[in-house]
Write a protein that holds these residues in place. Sequence first.
Motif, mmCIF file in Angstrom:
data_model
loop_
_atom_site.group_PDB
_atom_site.id
_atom_site.type_symbol
_atom_site.label_atom_id
_atom_site.label_comp_id
_atom_site.label_asym_id
_atom_site.label_seq_id
_atom_site.Cartn_x
_atom_site.Cartn_y
_atom_site.Cartn_z
ATOM 1 N N MET A 1 0.840 -1.191 0.000
ATOM 2 C CA MET A 1 0.000 0.000 0.000
ATOM 3 C C MET A 1 0.877 1.244 0.000
ATOM 4 S SD MET A 1 -3.162 0.772 2.379
ATOM 5 C CE MET A 1 -4.095 2.224 2.176
ATOM 6 N N VAL A 2 0.482 2.229 -0.770
ATOM 7 C CA VAL A 2 1.245 3.465 -0.919
ATOM 8 C C VAL A 2 0.895 4.434 0.206
ATOM 9 C CG1 VAL A 2 1.634 5.459 -2.415
ATOM 10 C CG2 VAL A 2 1.331 3.209 -3.420
ATOM 11 N N ARG A 3 1.921 4.972 0.839
ATOM 12 C CA ARG A 3 1.696 6.002 1.849
ATOM 13 C C ARG A 3 1.437 7.321 1.124
ATOM 14 N NH1 ARG A 3 5.587 9.218 5.140
ATOM 15 N NH2 ARG A 3 7.207 8.150 3.982
ATOM 16 N N GLU A 4 0.408 8.043 1.564
ATOM 17 C CA GLU A 4 0.072 9.340 0.984
ATOM 18 C C GLU A 4 0.111 10.392 2.085
ATOM 19 O OE1 GLU A 4 -2.766 8.587 -2.733
ATOM 20 O OE2 GLU A 4 -3.711 8.041 -0.833
ATOM 21 N N VAL A 5 0.588 11.575 1.724
ATOM 22 C CA VAL A 5 0.657 12.679 2.673
ATOM 23 C C VAL A 5 -0.059 13.886 2.089
ATOM 24 C CG1 VAL A 5 2.810 11.892 3.743
ATOM 25 C CG2 VAL A 5 2.908 13.465 1.806
ATOM 26 N N ASP A 6 -0.682 14.669 2.961
ATOM 27 C CA ASP A 6 -1.330 15.888 2.487
ATOM 28 C C ASP A 6 -0.285 16.992 2.337
ATOM 29 O OD1 ASP A 6 -0.840 16.926 5.060
ATOM 30 O OD2 ASP A 6 -2.912 16.672 5.702
ATOM 31 N N ILE A 7 -0.724 18.138 1.859
ATOM 32 C CA ILE A 7 0.199 19.238 1.570
ATOM 33 C C ILE A 7 0.930 19.703 2.832
ATOM 34 C CG2 ILE A 7 0.335 21.654 0.794
ATOM 35 C CD1 ILE A 7 0.009 19.631 -1.510
ATOM 36 N N GLU A 8 0.244 19.776 3.951
ATOM 37 C CA GLU A 8 0.902 20.228 5.188
ATOM 38 C C GLU A 8 1.980 19.249 5.639
ATOM 39 O OE1 GLU A 8 0.561 23.281 6.342
ATOM 40 O OE2 GLU A 8 -0.877 23.585 4.708
ATOM 41 N N ALA A 9 1.680 17.960 5.604
ATOM 42 C CA ALA A 9 2.678 16.953 5.983
ATOM 43 C C ALA A 9 3.838 16.950 4.989
ATOM 44 C CB ALA A 9 2.032 15.573 6.063
ATOM 45 N N PHE A 10 3.536 17.159 3.720
ATOM 46 C CA PHE A 10 4.573 17.255 2.695
ATOM 47 C C PHE A 10 5.486 18.448 2.977
ATOM 48 C CE2 PHE A 10 5.458 19.400 -1.499
ATOM 49 C CZ PHE A 10 6.587 18.657 -1.805
ATOM 50 N N ALA A 11 4.901 19.597 3.272
ATOM 51 C CA ALA A 11 5.701 20.794 3.555
ATOM 52 C C ALA A 11 6.620 20.556 4.750
ATOM 53 C CB ALA A 11 4.781 21.987 3.805
ATOM 54 N N ALA A 12 6.120 19.885 5.771
ATOM 55 C CA ALA A 12 6.931 19.597 6.959
ATOM 56 C C ALA A 12 8.062 18.625 6.620
ATOM 57 C CB ALA A 12 6.050 19.034 8.068
ATOM 58 N N ALA A 13 7.771 17.600 5.824
ATOM 59 C CA ALA A 13 8.799 16.633 5.426
ATOM 60 C C ALA A 13 9.876 17.314 4.592
ATOM 61 C CB ALA A 13 8.166 15.479 4.658
ATOM 62 N N ARG A 14 9.467 18.221 3.743
ATOM 63 C CA ARG A 14 10.403 18.980 2.902
ATOM 64 C C ARG A 14 11.356 19.783 3.768
ATOM 65 N NH1 ARG A 14 9.563 24.130 0.503
ATOM 66 N NH2 ARG A 14 10.885 24.413 -1.324
ATOM 67 N N VAL A 15 10.835 20.447 4.789
ATOM 68 C CA VAL A 15 11.667 21.230 5.706
ATOM 69 C C VAL A 15 12.656 20.318 6.443
ATOM 70 C CG1 VAL A 15 11.587 22.604 7.838
ATOM 71 C CG2 VAL A 15 10.019 23.118 5.969
ATOM 72 N N ARG A 16 12.215 19.101 6.753
ATOM 73 C CA ARG A 16 13.079 18.140 7.461
ATOM 74 C C ARG A 16 14.122 17.503 6.543
ATOM 75 N NH1 ARG A 16 8.049 16.529 9.481
ATOM 76 N NH2 ARG A 16 8.147 14.644 8.211
ATOM 77 N N GLY A 17 14.114 17.819 5.261
ATOM 78 C CA GLY A 17 15.147 17.318 4.360
ATOM 79 C C GLY A 17 14.739 16.216 3.421
ATOM 80 N N ALA A 18 13.454 15.914 3.331
ATOM 81 C CA ALA A 18 13.011 14.896 2.378
ATOM 82 C C ALA A 18 13.320 15.352 0.953
ATOM 83 C CB ALA A 18 11.507 14.656 2.520
ATOM 84 N N LEU A 19 13.637 14.396 0.110
ATOM 85 C CA LEU A 19 13.820 14.680 -1.304
ATOM 86 C C LEU A 19 12.447 14.866 -1.933
ATOM 87 C CD1 LEU A 19 15.541 14.758 -3.938
ATOM 88 C CD2 LEU A 19 15.111 12.299 -4.105
ATOM 89 N N VAL A 20 12.276 15.932 -2.690
ATOM 90 C CA VAL A 20 11.045 16.148 -3.449
ATOM 91 C C VAL A 20 11.319 15.668 -4.866
ATOM 92 C CG1 VAL A 20 9.372 17.837 -4.284
ATOM 93 C CG2 VAL A 20 10.452 18.146 -2.028
ATOM 94 N N LEU A 21 10.560 14.676 -5.295
ATOM 95 C CA LEU A 21 10.759 14.081 -6.609
ATOM 96 C C LEU A 21 9.524 14.327 -7.464
ATOM 97 C CD1 LEU A 21 12.469 12.327 -8.498
ATOM 98 C CD2 LEU A 21 11.326 10.335 -7.499
ATOM 99 N N ASP A 22 9.689 15.132 -8.496
ATOM 100 C CA ASP A 22 8.601 15.474 -9.411
ATOM 101 C C ASP A 22 8.636 14.507 -10.582
ATOM 102 O OD1 ASP A 22 6.948 16.771 -11.404
ATOM 103 O OD2 ASP A 22 7.227 18.650 -10.316
ATOM 104 N N VAL A 23 7.552 13.779 -10.801
ATOM 105 C CA VAL A 23 7.516 12.753 -11.846
ATOM 106 C C VAL A 23 6.680 13.159 -13.062
ATOM 107 C CG1 VAL A 23 7.996 10.841 -10.264
ATOM 108 C CG2 VAL A 23 5.621 11.499 -10.698
ATOM 109 N N ARG A 24 6.403 14.448 -13.198
ATOM 110 C CA ARG A 24 5.617 14.917 -14.343
ATOM 111 C C ARG A 24 6.483 14.984 -15.597
ATOM 112 N NH1 ARG A 24 3.629 20.462 -12.701
ATOM 113 N NH2 ARG A 24 5.736 20.533 -11.853
ATOM 114 N N GLU A 25 5.874 15.341 -16.696
ATOM 115 C CA GLU A 25 6.580 15.509 -17.962
ATOM 116 C C GLU A 25 7.368 16.828 -17.951
ATOM 117 O OE1 GLU A 25 6.821 13.164 -20.339
ATOM 118 O OE2 GLU A 25 5.628 11.910 -18.994
ATOM 119 N N ALA A 26 8.329 16.936 -18.854
ATOM 120 C CA ALA A 26 9.232 18.096 -18.889
ATOM 121 C C ALA A 26 8.477 19.419 -18.998
ATOM 122 C CB ALA A 26 10.227 17.954 -20.036
#
Length: 101
Positions: free
Chosen positions: A1-26
């Motif tokens: 099962m895939v873990r999903e995070v909302d925008i607030e949890a994402f923002a907090a993880a980003r501040v803590r040093g998580a890698l943000v990986l964008d998988v969209r097209e160029a």
Amino acid sequence: MVREVDIEAFAAARVRGALVLDVREAFEFAAGHVPGARWIPLGMLAGSLAELPRDRAVMVICASGSRSRIGAELLGRAGFDAASVLGGTAGWSLSGRDLAT
């Protein structure tokens, strides 16, 4: 099962040093992305696993959350601490946060 995070949890993880990986097209990434995001299109992700760090969380983001779920699932099966960002880049922008171009 895939873990999903909302925008607030994402923002907090980003501040803590998580890698943000964008998988969209160029063209999508060029139009606007979360500042500091690394770009690897979903279709190239499986062949790019060796380029990703295994010592920190990976927050996978796309436009709205569909492709990021697929990417986070792929990473999770490969042993990464990965999560999909609910709402994607659209949610990030709608929350009042800036996009880089």
